[in-house]
Write a protein that holds these residues in place. Structure first.
Motif, mmCIF file in Angstrom:
data_model
loop_
_atom_site.group_PDB
_atom_site.id
_atom_site.type_symbol
_atom_site.label_atom_id
_atom_site.label_comp_id
_atom_site.label_asym_id
_atom_site.label_seq_id
_atom_site.Cartn_x
_atom_site.Cartn_y
_atom_site.Cartn_z
ATOM 1 N N PHE A 244 0.874 -1.179 0.000
ATOM 2 C CA PHE A 244 0.000 0.000 0.000
ATOM 3 C C PHE A 244 0.905 1.221 0.000
ATOM 4 N N PRO A 245 0.411 2.387 -0.408
ATOM 5 C CA PRO A 245 1.276 3.562 -0.410
ATOM 6 C C PRO A 245 1.675 3.942 1.016
ATOM 7 N N VAL A 246 2.964 3.962 1.286
ATOM 8 C CA VAL A 246 3.436 4.285 2.638
ATOM 9 C C VAL A 246 3.589 5.796 2.742
ATOM 10 N N HIS A 247 2.943 6.335 3.743
ATOM 11 C CA HIS A 247 2.932 7.787 3.931
ATOM 12 C C HIS A 247 4.352 8.299 4.208
ATOM 13 N N GLY A 248 4.791 9.257 3.420
ATOM 14 C CA GLY A 248 6.114 9.837 3.630
ATOM 15 C C GLY A 248 7.202 9.193 2.790
ATOM 16 N N MET A 249 6.856 8.114 2.075
ATOM 17 C CA MET A 249 7.877 7.407 1.292
ATOM 18 C C MET A 249 8.382 8.241 0.120
ATOM 19 N N ASP A 250 7.476 9.047 -0.476
ATOM 20 C CA ASP A 250 7.897 9.878 -1.605
ATOM 21 C C ASP A 250 9.042 10.798 -1.193
ATOM 22 N N LYS A 251 8.918 11.328 0.012
ATOM 23 C CA LYS A 251 9.956 12.227 0.501
ATOM 24 C C LYS A 251 11.227 11.446 0.808
ATOM 25 N N ALA A 252 11.051 10.290 1.442
ATOM 26 C CA ALA A 252 12.216 9.477 1.806
ATOM 27 C C ALA A 252 12.986 9.049 0.562
#
Lengths: 490, 204
Positions: free
Chosen positions: B55-63
């Motif tokens: 599932f889309p992990v919150h904050g992963m785009d930034k990480a």
């Protein structure tokens, strides 16, 4: 025979946790008795992976197929004989056909409200119910689309509804609300389908990865489009999903507004009112939520999904039924007020005739089902009682069908000129088609339950406490699993 | 507790083809663990790598340092195309007697109805709105899948049995062999240092 574990009582708190209680400052649990992602996967996929569906599924499916057969028979009878087989007459040229159309389009609206509007409002509880509510939308719109198609009389000319170049050099009339309806309903169907399918792709990938048979691997594999959960994909996926929600929100409001224009832009007393668009939208959401409850109560029972579609979800939906029921009640009384306040003789007569004329019984069925009985939902004990909410949802469905019947038939039967008044009496074909449409709806819904992921697994996992990337470190919960949940994953 | 299983010689049904390394996958159990790992991979300077999650992990785009997609702009374009198409369609068919010979000869039909002007824009608004939404939604879905390089029938990662749990309950960091910084031994050791459940080599 596969039986799903029924370890919880049918009513009241589940597994010792009552998540309908509001504790200030704390969010209620959305998923009960499950902490690990794998548990969600196995619970939801079990429905599709079981060798045989439960006995209740077969019984329901057989009944639905029977009704579907009735629909087919009535529609063919209509095609081969002509619209004279319906009870329509000179002033009452719309009756069961359009009543059914508006009823089914309205049902669909709750699915879009749950999937789009509640998504924009960040209502996380929607994740448990959005998938099958969206499925309900699509099947309801299919049922709805049937009626305008068959009521045109000469069905072989139904393509005239669309702007298709033809040898007569004729075009549809774009200033007519009936044509707006063609565009609104077909757009609504397409966008709902896209929304539903896009949301389902990650879950289809789950089924693909777990599939054992070649056929399942191929089928789910094709429709999963090669989804592999890449975060770079999720990034665009979430954007697209958000924008789809933002597009669907005004769309759903426009659809029932346009449906109401079919009536409101005419000159007929009882139809020609400005309150129609919001009143129709509220009524649509009201009836749609009732249908979601009608479907959710047996489905969570049949497929062992009580920990995911919890009592709190049902409680929330019942609250929405109460609110929209009150809105509908307000609209009913406002119609009467305006009829009196306008001083228009015909308008006044139309409403007095509605409540006390020859169709008084239909009017009072409508009022008691839509305004009076939903008031029971003010009490939490009734809102959280499975039998009561199930019966009430049926009552609302009946009431909302009658609402459309009352609006359409009573206004048409007694218009300006008493010399042209005529009563409407349905024939067996009218009734058979109406009942048969439920067969189409439930057949599609039961097939969906059996073969497609009924719950949005990826979305549910994302709202679990363990999904928070910072949760595991600080408190230790949702942390290192012992691997017991992984059974059946390979 | 984490067993580092290195299975470069995983059983493949057709072992005749020469094997080309696609990359390494490291398996993690929690969103937090994979997020920490992603931050390390990014800091290490890898470019051809990915994180795969159920599932889309919150904050992963930034990480991961994923750039914001231009998809919304494309969708806006799609929506505007719908508006223009609906406007032209309605004006042509109902307000003009224009003749268009190509691709098939069609002629407009000036409808004079209910006392409205030929070009009655307010009456055309509902269809304009509906087609705007329709075109925008189609652009959103097809645009998203096309930009993601989907649909595709196969992918090297699907060759790994372990990776099947990516749609269930496992989180993976994938570093591709195409990456300029990729060195088979070094990258593998680096992934192992991230404290994963397992590291596996995946072949094309």
């Amino acid at each position: 025979m596969t039986s799903f574990p029924a370890n919880q009582p049918a009513n009241g708190p589940i597994g010792g946790v009552d998540n309908t209680i509001d504790v200030p400052g704390k969010r209620a649990q959305l998923v009960l008795n499950m902490e690990k992602f794998g548990q969600i996967t196995t619970t939801v996929c079990r429905v599709n992976e079981a060798k045989h569906p439960p006995l209740a599924w077969y019984v329901a499916f057989a009944m639905s197929l029977g009704l579907l057969g009735l629909l087919g028979f009535c529609v063919l009878f209509l095609f081969f004989t002509g619209v004279g087989v319906w009870g329509l007459n000179n002033p009452v040229m719309w009756a069961f056909d359009i009543t059914n159309f508006v009823f089914w389009v309205g049902i669909g609206h709750a699915g879009t409200l749950i999937s789009a509007i509640l998504f924009l409002f960040r209502q996380k509880w929607r994740t448990a119910i959005n998938r099958f509510a969206e499925a309900m939308t699509i099947f309801a719109v299919i049922c709805a689309g049937l009626f305008p198609g068959i009521h045109v009389g000469r069905v072989w000319f139904a393509y005239w509804l669309f702007p298709i170049p033809n040898q007569m050099e004729m075009w549809p009339q774009f200033r007519s609300p009936l044509l707006w309806d063609v565009f609104a309903v077909s757009t609504y169907f397409t966008v709902s389908l896209l929304f539903w399918y896009t949301g389902m792709v990650p879950d289809l990938a789950t089924l693909r990865d777990r599939a054992k048979g070649k056929l399942q691997q191929l089928g789910y594999g094709l429709f999963a489009l090669g989804w592999r959960g890449s975060n770079r994909h999720w990034h665009r996926y979430e954007r697209a999903y958000l924008i789809l929600a933002a597009l669907s929100t005004p769309l759903v409001l426009s659809v029932h507004s346009v449906v109401s224009f079919d009536f409101a832009t005419s000159q007929l007393p009882g139809w020609h009112t400005t309150i129609f668009p919001p009143y129709f939208v509220a009524g649509a959401i009201f009836s749609g939520f009732a249908m979601v409850v009608t479907l959710a109560v047996p489905a969570r029972e049949m497929f062992g999904l009580k920990d995911i579609i919890t009592l709190r979800h049902l409680d929330n939906m019942n609250k929405i039924i109460l609110v929209t029921g009150c809105m509908v009640g307000y609209a009913y009384s406002m119609e009467f007020f305006i009829a009196w306040y306008s001083g228009a003789m015909y308008e006044k007569f139309a409403f007095i005739n509605r409540a006390f004329g020859q169709y008084w019984w239909a009017y009072w069925i409508m009022v008691s089902c839509n305004v009076i009985t939903p008031q029971l939902f003010w009490f939490k004990a009734l809102r959280t009682s499975i039998p009561i909410m199930f019966v009430l949802s049926l009552v609302v469905n009946i009431g909302m069908w009658f609402e459309r019947y009352v609006i359409i038939v009573t206004s048409l039967a007694n218009d300006f000129l008493p010399s042209s008044w005529h009563n409407y009496i349905p024939t067996w074909v009218d009734i058979g088609t109406m009942v048969g449409a439920f067969g189409l709806f439930f057949t599609l819904f039961l097939l969906f339950c059996r073969f497609l992921p009924m719950i949005a697994m990826a979305e549910i996992k994302a709202v679990m406490p363990a999904a928070d990337p910072h949760a595991g470190h600080d408190h230790g919960h949702g942390g290192h699993a012992d691997g017991a949940n992984a059974k059946g994953a390979h | 507790m984490s067993t580092v299983a290195h299975t470069t010689t995983s059983a493949t049904p057709t072992g005749s083809k020469s094997k080309v390394l696609y990359g390494y996958i490291a398996e993690f159990e929690t969103p937090g663990a994979v997020m920490a790992a992603a931050e390390r991979v990014k800091a290490e300077g890898y470019e051809r790598w990915d994180v795969c999650t159920p599932f889309p992990v919150h904050g992963m785009d930034k990480a991961m340092g994923v750039k914001r997609t231009i998809l919304p702009v494309v969708i806006f374009g799609g929506g505007m195309t719908g508006t223009i198409a609906a406007t032209l369609l309605q004006i042509f068919t109902n307000s003009t007697g224009l003749h268009i010979p190509i691709p098939i000869p069609i002629t407009g039909y000036p409808f004079l109805i209910s006392g409205k002007p030929l070009m009655s824009i307010p009456a055309f608004i509902p269809v304009m709105f509906e087609l705007t939404v329709l075109f925008a939604a189609l652009t959103a879905v097809f645009g998203m899948f096309i930009m993601n390089g989907l649909p595709r029938l196969s992918h090297p990662l699907f060759g790994s049995d372990r990776f099947r749990r990516v749609t269930n309950d496992r989180f993976f960091v994938v570093i591709e062999a195409r990456d300029a910084r990729f060195l088979p031994g070094k990258t593998e050791a680096f992934l192992k240092s991230l404290n994963p459940l397992s590291v596996e080599a995946v072949e094309e």
